[in-house]
Design a protein around this motif. Structure first.
Motif, PDB file in Angstrom:
ATOM      1  N   GLU A 296      50.414  36.415  38.429  1.00  0.00           N
ATOM      2  CA  GLU A 296      49.569  36.993  39.411  1.00  0.00           C
ATOM      3  C   GLU A 296      50.037  38.581  39.210  1.00  0.00           C
ATOM      4  OE1 GLU A 296      50.640  34.159  40.124  1.00  0.00           O
ATOM      5  OE2 GLU A 296      48.859  33.171  40.604  1.00  0.00           O
ATOM      6  N   GLU A 297      51.105  38.689  39.451  1.00  0.00           N
ATOM      7  CA  GLU A 297      51.752  40.255  39.254  1.00  0.00           C
ATOM      8  C   GLU A 297      51.683  40.627  38.014  1.00  0.00           C
ATOM      9  OE1 GLU A 297      55.492  39.550  42.598  1.00  0.00           O
ATOM     10  OE2 GLU A 297      55.818  39.280  40.453  1.00  0.00           O
ATOM     11  N   LEU A 298      51.684  39.961  36.947  1.00  0.00           N
ATOM     12  CA  LEU A 298      51.517  40.428  35.527  1.00  0.00           C
ATOM     13  C   LEU A 298      50.000  40.772  35.234  1.00  0.00           C
ATOM     14  CD1 LEU A 298      53.276  39.799  32.345  1.00  0.00           C
ATOM     15  CD2 LEU A 298      50.857  38.827  32.355  1.00  0.00           C
ATOM     16  N   LEU A 299      49.129  40.287  35.741  1.00  0.00           N
ATOM     17  CA  LEU A 299      47.736  40.674  35.424  1.00  0.00           C
ATOM     18  C   LEU A 299      47.376  41.948  35.965  1.00  0.00           C
ATOM     19  CD1 LEU A 299      46.106  37.261  35.762  1.00  0.00           C
ATOM     20  CD2 LEU A 299      46.667  38.400  33.786  1.00  0.00           C
ATOM     21  N   VAL A 300      48.003  42.287  37.223  1.00  0.00           N
ATOM     22  CA  VAL A 300      47.682  43.457  37.805  1.00  0.00           C
ATOM     23  C   VAL A 300      48.775  44.861  37.618  1.00  0.00           C
ATOM     24  CG1 VAL A 300      46.469  42.317  39.426  1.00  0.00           C
ATOM     25  CG2 VAL A 300      48.811  42.656  40.177  1.00  0.00           C
ATOM     26  N   LEU A 301      49.670  44.576  36.651  1.00  0.00           N
ATOM     27  CA  LEU A 301      50.708  45.681  36.426  1.00  0.00           C
ATOM     28  C   LEU A 301      49.934  46.785  35.795  1.00  0.00           C
ATOM     29  CD1 LEU A 301      53.483  43.560  34.408  1.00  0.00           C
ATOM     30  CD2 LEU A 301      53.789  44.826  36.488  1.00  0.00           C
ATOM     31  N   PRO A 302      50.639  47.753  36.151  1.00  0.00           N
ATOM     32  CA  PRO A 302      49.989  49.281  35.557  1.00  0.00           C
ATOM     33  C   PRO A 302      50.298  49.163  34.102  1.00  0.00           C
ATOM     34  CG  PRO A 302      52.213  49.771  36.578  1.00  0.00           C
ATOM     35  CD  PRO A 302      51.893  47.983  37.088  1.00  0.00           C
ATOM     36  N   CYS A 303      48.908  49.277  33.538  1.00  0.00           N
ATOM     37  CA  CYS A 303      49.128  49.318  31.773  1.00  0.00           C
ATOM     38  C   CYS A 303      47.650  49.853  31.277  1.00  0.00           C
ATOM     39  CB  CYS A 303      49.224  47.727  31.281  1.00  0.00           C
ATOM     40  SG  CYS A 303      47.890  46.781  31.731  1.00  0.00           S
ATOM     41  N   ASP A 304      47.721  50.298  30.098  1.00  0.00           N
ATOM     42  CA  ASP A 304      46.501  50.704  29.426  1.00  0.00           C
ATOM     43  C   ASP A 304      45.473  49.539  29.060  1.00  0.00           C
ATOM     44  OD1 ASP A 304      46.990  53.635  29.646  1.00  0.00           O
ATOM     45  OD2 ASP A 304      48.546  53.069  28.510  1.00  0.00           O
ATOM     46  N   VAL A 305      46.302  48.580  28.389  1.00  0.00           N
ATOM     47  CA  VAL A 305      45.513  47.478  27.856  1.00  0.00           C
ATOM     48  C   VAL A 305      46.093  46.148  28.350  1.00  0.00           C
ATOM     49  CG1 VAL A 305      44.926  46.237  25.469  1.00  0.00           C
ATOM     50  CG2 VAL A 305      45.198  48.712  25.790  1.00  0.00           C
TER      51      VAL A 305
END
Ligand code: NAD
Length: 432
Positions: A296-305
């Motif tokens: 759940e946390e991974l999917l909303v991490l700050p990232c470009d892609v």
């Protein structure tokens, strides 16, 4: 990182929270695409249904001598453009509706790519990790023998999907060949090279995902890989190879995960070291120089892609608002529900849809089938060159359709594919 949200977004958890099922998603996407087309209602109705569905209950002898029953499926959504093509999934989450959805997406994917195939999918309700190698072989051979009336190089050509491997494809090829009395490599794709597999098939889906990612970024004026952060959900065939290709091209892969959770380092992960750690420990948890995160946390991490490369419905009405990526490149089939699609559209997040982004796998499967039928094999350079050519052509086709109809890439990919199947259907006519 907090670990309070430790539950992965599995199917039953999602159902309980009213998230669309994969088949609901597939039908809604289809209806949305059809609303932009001037199709006769009979053609649209025809394409909405799977052509045929097969369910089989079969016994497998366990190593301790006991017998256990398993259930498997194979759905042919369409055979309008050629033999049906699609993977076989081994997972406890398999059900007939999931297989129907995956078969329908295969029809559109093959049509979008211009491959001479219809769409199919198969699955067995089993966690392959709970079987010994002997049990896995017996289960595969019995399921394959039950599929014999349906599969052949001319009628339906399976391939690997979640939970299945080149070795499993080898057993299917061998079971089919033993039954007909001679070797038939072209009956499945994704086989080991020694028995008629293709160079580049194992890495093809991840490779295609990265080709699409680079293309999307380029068309938005972004060419500096080092400045772009990438998060990948799923570290199996698709996710691990996508992460590797991205890393090799100089992108900063900051997060990766498998079913039990993920790892994050804002400065970038050394993907080769992560792969070695995964091979050694069977997981990602506690990898040095990274924080543990939940899916759940991974999917909303700050990232470009963000590259969802695990399973369906992972991006949905519950978490879509919190997604920070600017681009989503779908490695998995059906990872985004229609509700999430709408949220991403409103937020200006660009989604490169599954039937385009993960089509590298079926494209190299097509090359494998062609090579098997001709008994003439290509080298890795030729495979990579042809894969790239077809991926970029399909990307262009989708982007032009999006522009022509003023729709997003998801609906454009479906519109372009559905138009091709509808035209073929109209030309062939309704039998009898
Ligand atoms: P795989 O079995 O090799 O790997 C699946 C990965 O997803 C594993 O790392 C697993 O731990 C992880 N995972 C499973 N359930 C999860 C969950 N609930 N949350 C987070 N992670 C989870 O499968 P694959 O072949 O890599 O397929 C992944 C996706 O890509 C599927 O949607 C599949 O249909 C799609 N796909 C695969 C291919 C192919 O060539 N293999 C081609 C096109 C699309």
């Amino acid at each position: 990182m907090a670990t309070a949200l430790s539950m992965t977004m599995n199917k039953s958890a999602l159902k309980d929270q009213n998230v669309s099922t994969p088949y609901e998603t597939a039908l809604l996407q289809f209806d949305r695409a059809v609303s932009h087309l001037d199709l006769s209602s009979s053609i649209a109705e025809y394409m909405r249904y799977p052509r045929r569905e097969f369910t089989v209950n079969f016994p497998v002898r366990r190593d301790d001598g006991t017998m256990e029953m398993f259930t498997g499926y194979r759905v042919h959504h369409s055979t309008v453009l050629g033999p049906s093509k699609g993977g076989i999934r081994y997972s406890l989450h398999v059900d007939i509706d999931e297989v129907r959805a995956l078969a329908m997406w295969m029809t559109w994917k093959c049509a979008l790519m211009g491959l001479p195939y219809g769409g199919a999918k198969g699955g067995v309700i089993v966690d392959p990790k709970t079987l010994s190698i002997g049990e896995l072989e017996r289960l595969t051979r019995r399921y394959a023998s039950e599929l014999i009336p349906l599969i052949s190089p001319q009628s339906d050509v399976p391939a690997p999907d979640m939970g299945t491997t080149p070795q499993i494809m080898a057993w299917i090829m061998d079971t089919y060949s033993m039954t007909v009395g001679y070797s038939v490599p072209a009956v499945v794709t994704g086989k080991p090279i020694e028995i008629g597999g293709s160079e580049g098939r194992n890495t093809a889906t991840g490779h295609g995902v990265v080709i699409c990612m680079v293309e999307a970024l380029k068309r938005h004026g972004i060419t500096d890989a080092a400045g772009i952060s990438v998060v990948v959900q799923g570290f199996g065939n698709v996710g691990s190879h996508a992460a590797s290709y991205a890393h090799e091209l100089g992108f900063k892969v900051v997060g990766v995960s498998d079913v039990s959770g993920g790892i994050y380092n804002a400065n970038g992960l050394d993907i080769q070291a992560v792969r070695a750690y995964y091979a050694e420990t069977g997981g990602l948890k506690d990898f040095a120089r990274a924080d543990n995160v939940t899916n759940e946390e991974l999917l909303v991490l700050p990232c470009d892609v963000l590259i969802p490369a695990a399973m369906e419905s992972q991006l949905n009405r519950i978490n879509a608002d919190n997604v920070k990526a600017k681009f989503i490149v779908e490695g998995a089939n059906g990872p985004t529900t229609p509700a999430a699609d709408d949220i991403f559209h409103d937020k200006g997040i660009m989604v490169i849809p599954d039937i385009l982004a993960n089509a590298g796998g079926v494209t190299v499967s097509y090359f494998e089938w062609v090579q098997d039928l001709q008994a003439f094999f290509w080298d890795q350079d030729e495979i990579s060159r042809q894969l790239r050519r077809l991926m970029i052509k399909a990307y262009d086709f989708t982007a032009h359709t999006a522009e022509e109809y003023d729709i997003n890439m998801r609906t454009a990919a479906q519109v372009a594919a559905i138009k091709r199947v509808a035209t073929a259907l109209q030309t062939r006519g309704f039998y009898p």
